[in-house]
Scaffold this active site. Structure first.
Site, mmCIF file in Angstrom:
data_model
loop_
_atom_site.group_PDB
_atom_site.id
_atom_site.type_symbol
_atom_site.label_atom_id
_atom_site.label_comp_id
_atom_site.label_asym_id
_atom_site.label_seq_id
_atom_site.Cartn_x
_atom_site.Cartn_y
_atom_site.Cartn_z
ATOM 1 N N SER A 114 -2.626 -7.862 2.873
ATOM 2 C CA SER A 114 -2.867 -7.773 4.322
ATOM 3 C C SER A 114 -3.228 -9.146 4.872
ATOM 4 O O SER A 114 -2.835 -9.496 5.990
ATOM 5 C CB SER A 114 -4.010 -6.795 4.608
ATOM 6 N N HIS A 154 0.838 -1.208 0.000
ATOM 7 C CA HIS A 154 0.000 0.000 0.000
ATOM 8 C C HIS A 154 0.874 1.260 0.000
ATOM 9 O O HIS A 154 0.602 2.219 -0.716
ATOM 10 C CB HIS A 154 -0.879 0.064 1.266
ATOM 11 N N ARG A 188 -1.725 -5.882 -8.545
ATOM 12 C CA ARG A 188 -0.565 -6.734 -8.252
ATOM 13 C C ARG A 188 -0.316 -7.750 -9.346
ATOM 14 O O ARG A 188 0.800 -7.969 -9.771
ATOM 15 C CB ARG A 188 -0.772 -7.479 -6.922
#
Ligand code: PNS
Length: 159
Positions: free
Chosen positions: A129, A17, A90
């Site tokens: 995450s 991030h 990604r």
């Protein structure tokens, strides 16, 4: 002035991030990091904790502000006169979901909102995450993935 919003759950913020935030901050006049507060994903960290960690992580950027929002992203954007969303991509696995959100946001906003994608730097391409939480849950050192103060918070929460 170019103002963009970078929305997400940020549960918790990772170096992936922060890579997107840093590159957006160099590209746009103001970057608003928007944390979704009514997340169906049942987050590990409270909205206050996520905001505190993000604020600490971006404290050196003068043009980055952290906010929280609930409900539809485009409603927040309309209210605050923001018309561009930034998202990180990604891998090809992100693409379908991101395309769907970007196209529906554009449709529902009657073509007033656009999404800009930044391809995540290769060293963070695998990072999420969820993966960080999974490793942290078993006591693995996650300081390669998140700032030290986030790793400490994960330890306090999970161990
Ligand atoms: O970090 P995430 O969980 O991938 O972020 C997803 C997020 C918060 C950007 C997305 O779920 C969102 O914008 N939610 C707000 C509600 C909304 O606007 N929904 C319509 C498009 S899915």
């Amino acid at each position: 002035m170019s103002r963009v919003i970078y929305p997400g759950s940020f549960d918790p913020v990772t170096y992936g991030h922060l890579d997107v935030i840093k590159r957006s901050a160099a590209m746009f006049d103001e970057v608003i990091v928007g944390i979704l507060s009514n997340n169906a994903k049942n987050p590990l960290f409270s909205i206050g904790e996520r905001k505190e960690m993000l604020e600490m992580a971006v404290k050196d950027f003068d043009n980055v502000k952290v906010i929280t929002f609930e409900g539809l992203l485009i409603d927040y954007m309309k209210k605050h006169d923001i018309s561009v969303i930034v998202r990180g991509l990604r891998a090809v696995t992100d693409f379908e979901y991101e395309l769907q959100i970007a196209q529906s946001n554009r449709k529902v906003s009657r073509d007033t909102i656009d999404t800009v994608f930044l391809t995540t730097s290769i060293e963070y391409a695998y990072l999420s995450s969820s993966i960080v939480k999974e490793y942290a849950r078993y006591g693995t050192d996650v300081t390669d993935f998140v700032p030290d103060f986030v790793a400490k918070k994960l330890k306090e929460k999970l161990l």
